[in-house]
Motif scaffolding. Structure first.
Motif, PDB file in Angstrom:
ATOM      1  N   PHE A  12      -4.451  50.173 -12.085  1.00 17.79           N
ATOM      2  CA  PHE A  12      -3.458  49.856 -11.049  1.00 17.79           C
ATOM      3  C   PHE A  12      -4.067  49.195  -9.820  1.00 17.79           C
ATOM      4  CE2 PHE A  12       0.723  51.654 -11.856  1.00 17.79           C
ATOM      5  CZ  PHE A  12       0.490  52.468 -12.954  1.00 17.79           C
ATOM      6  N   ASP A  13      -3.410  48.143  -9.391  1.00 19.07           N
ATOM      7  CA  ASP A  13      -3.597  47.640  -8.043  1.00 19.07           C
ATOM      8  C   ASP A  13      -2.851  48.615  -7.114  1.00 19.07           C
ATOM      9  OD1 ASP A  13      -4.055  45.727  -5.942  1.00 19.07           O
ATOM     10  OD2 ASP A  13      -1.967  45.128  -6.166  1.00 19.07           O
ATOM     11  N   LEU A  14      -3.193  48.647  -5.863  1.00 15.45           N
ATOM     12  CA  LEU A  14      -2.522  49.572  -4.934  1.00 15.45           C
ATOM     13  C   LEU A  14      -1.500  48.837  -4.049  1.00 15.45           C
ATOM     14  CD1 LEU A  14      -2.328  52.383  -3.509  1.00 15.45           C
ATOM     15  CD2 LEU A  14      -4.165  51.592  -2.006  1.00 15.45           C
ATOM     16  N   ASP A  15      -2.051  47.937  -3.207  1.00 18.36           N
ATOM     17  CA  ASP A  15      -1.198  47.264  -2.227  1.00 18.36           C
ATOM     18  C   ASP A  15      -0.197  46.347  -2.911  1.00 18.36           C
ATOM     19  OD1 ASP A  15      -2.521  48.416  -0.088  1.00 18.36           O
ATOM     20  OD2 ASP A  15      -4.038  46.859  -0.028  1.00 18.36           O
ATOM     21  N   GLY A  16       1.071  46.599  -2.718  1.00 20.79           N
ATOM     22  CA  GLY A  16       2.110  45.752  -3.308  1.00 20.79           C
ATOM     23  C   GLY A  16       2.592  46.232  -4.665  1.00 20.79           C
ATOM     24  N   VAL A  17       1.894  47.230  -5.253  1.00 19.76           N
ATOM     25  CA  VAL A  17       2.333  47.778  -6.547  1.00 19.76           C
ATOM     26  C   VAL A  17       2.767  49.228  -6.380  1.00 19.76           C
ATOM     27  CG1 VAL A  17       1.552  48.493  -8.850  1.00 19.76           C
ATOM     28  CG2 VAL A  17       0.977  46.221  -7.999  1.00 19.76           C
ATOM     29  N   VAL A 174      -1.891  46.300 -13.718  1.00 21.34           N
ATOM     30  CA  VAL A 174      -0.619  46.063 -13.015  1.00 21.34           C
ATOM     31  C   VAL A 174      -0.927  45.485 -11.631  1.00 21.34           C
ATOM     32  CG1 VAL A 174       1.595  47.064 -12.369  1.00 21.34           C
ATOM     33  CG2 VAL A 174       0.236  48.165 -14.158  1.00 21.34           C
ATOM     34  N   GLU A 175      -0.320  44.356 -11.316  1.00 21.91           N
ATOM     35  CA  GLU A 175      -0.654  43.602 -10.101  1.00 21.91           C
ATOM     36  C   GLU A 175       0.558  42.952  -9.447  1.00 21.91           C
ATOM     37  OE1 GLU A 175      -2.615  42.330  -7.901  1.00 21.91           O
ATOM     38  OE2 GLU A 175      -4.562  43.160  -8.417  1.00 21.91           O
ATOM     39  N   ASP A 176       0.474  42.738  -8.130  1.00 22.28           N
ATOM     40  CA  ASP A 176       1.526  41.992  -7.426  1.00 22.28           C
ATOM     41  C   ASP A 176       1.025  40.626  -6.955  1.00 22.28           C
ATOM     42  OD1 ASP A 176      -0.203  43.143  -5.412  1.00 22.28           O
ATOM     43  OD2 ASP A 176       1.278  42.468  -3.947  1.00 22.28           O
ATOM     44  N   ALA A 177      -0.262  40.347  -7.160  1.00 17.95           N
ATOM     45  CA  ALA A 177      -0.841  39.126  -6.602  1.00 17.95           C
ATOM     46  C   ALA A 177      -1.309  38.184  -7.704  1.00 17.95           C
ATOM     47  CB  ALA A 177      -2.038  39.480  -5.723  1.00 17.95           C
TER      48      ALA A 177
HETATM   49 MG    MG Z   1      -1.894  43.981  -4.468  1.00 23.82          MG
END
Ligand code: MG
Ligand code: B16
Length: 224
Positions: A12-17, A174-177
């Motif tokens: 897991f990514d943290l920021d944004g996920v 899992v990512e938001d970027a």
């Molecule tokens: Mg992120």
């Protein structure tokens, strides 16, 4: 493509996920950009997602053609000020800042025996997890201070798989970027992009938001 049944771990990514600190990072950087006279754009904000602190500062200065105007010490001071701005916002965080569906998804993964590891570029990740009350889900985390390369380099997601003792093909990232999706793909893992599918066009699976992040939806996407 990898089969759903092969998957044993989630990185897991943290920021944004897990939480919307992306908005906090943006706010904190905007203050610094304003101070040094660099004009902010939405595209600049998107480009900074997932990028480590010093690389983010370099991108901002480059965006305003100011990359040669500051000494190394001045850059460190700007990055430290940004982090202080950011930490003030983090202090106000509570479990209410967890993005919708994430706690249920983490609990579901755990109860199905999947392994979890955090792959955040943020040196503040342990504090943020603690504020959210999610530290117990992430007994394992890649320490970004030990990395040679930031996202989009695959190093952080490759290290995540190693910490779980899994092959890349057994892992979902899992990512938001966009930089994070590139990192997952280059690590030969299955990528899930959360957010604008145009920005995250290279992801193997796209979800508009975290409410869609369920094992059923992932299985469906991988089977079709
Ligand atoms: Mg992120
Ligand atoms: P810090 P992620 C990244 O976290 C953020 O997306 C990015 O905006 C930030 O600059 C970077 O962490 C470094 O964070 O300054 O707290 O060390 O998305 O990889 O979880």
């Amino acid at each position: 493509m990898t089969e759903f049944e092969d998957i044993k771990g989630f990185i897991f990514d943290l920021d944004g996920v897990i939480t919307d600190t992306a908005a906090f990072h943006t706010l904190a950087w905007r203050q610094i950009a304003d101070e040094v006279g660099v004009q902010w754009t939405v595209q600049l904000g998107d480009a900074l997602k997932g990028i480590n602190r010093m690389d983010s500062l370099e991108l901002i200065l480059k965006h305003g053609n100011k990359e040669t105007l500051f000494t190394g010490a001045e850059k460190i001071s700007l990055a430290t000020r940004k982090n202080n701005n950011y930490l003030m916002l983090v202090q106000q965080m509570t479990p209410a800042n967890i993005l919708p569906g994430i706690t249920d998804f983490l609990a579901d993964l755990q109860s199905h025996g999947y392994q979890l590891v955090l792959a955040s570029a943020s040196k503040n990740a342990p504090l943020v997890l603690e504020k959210l009350g999610l530290s117990s889900f992430f007994q394992k985390a890649v320490n970004p201070a030990t990395l040679k390369h930031g996202k989009p380099n695959p190093e952080i997601f490759s290290r995540g798989a190693k910490l779980l003792n899994l092959n890349p093909a057994q892992c979902i990232g899992v990512e938001d970027a966009a930089a994070g999706i590139e990192s997952i793909n280059a690590a030969n893992e299955t990528s899930i992009g959360i957010g604008n599918p145009k920005v995250l066009a290279d992801a193997n699976i796209n979800f508009d938001d975290t409410t869609q992040l369920t094992l059923d939806n992932i299985k469906f996407s991988m089977d079709h």
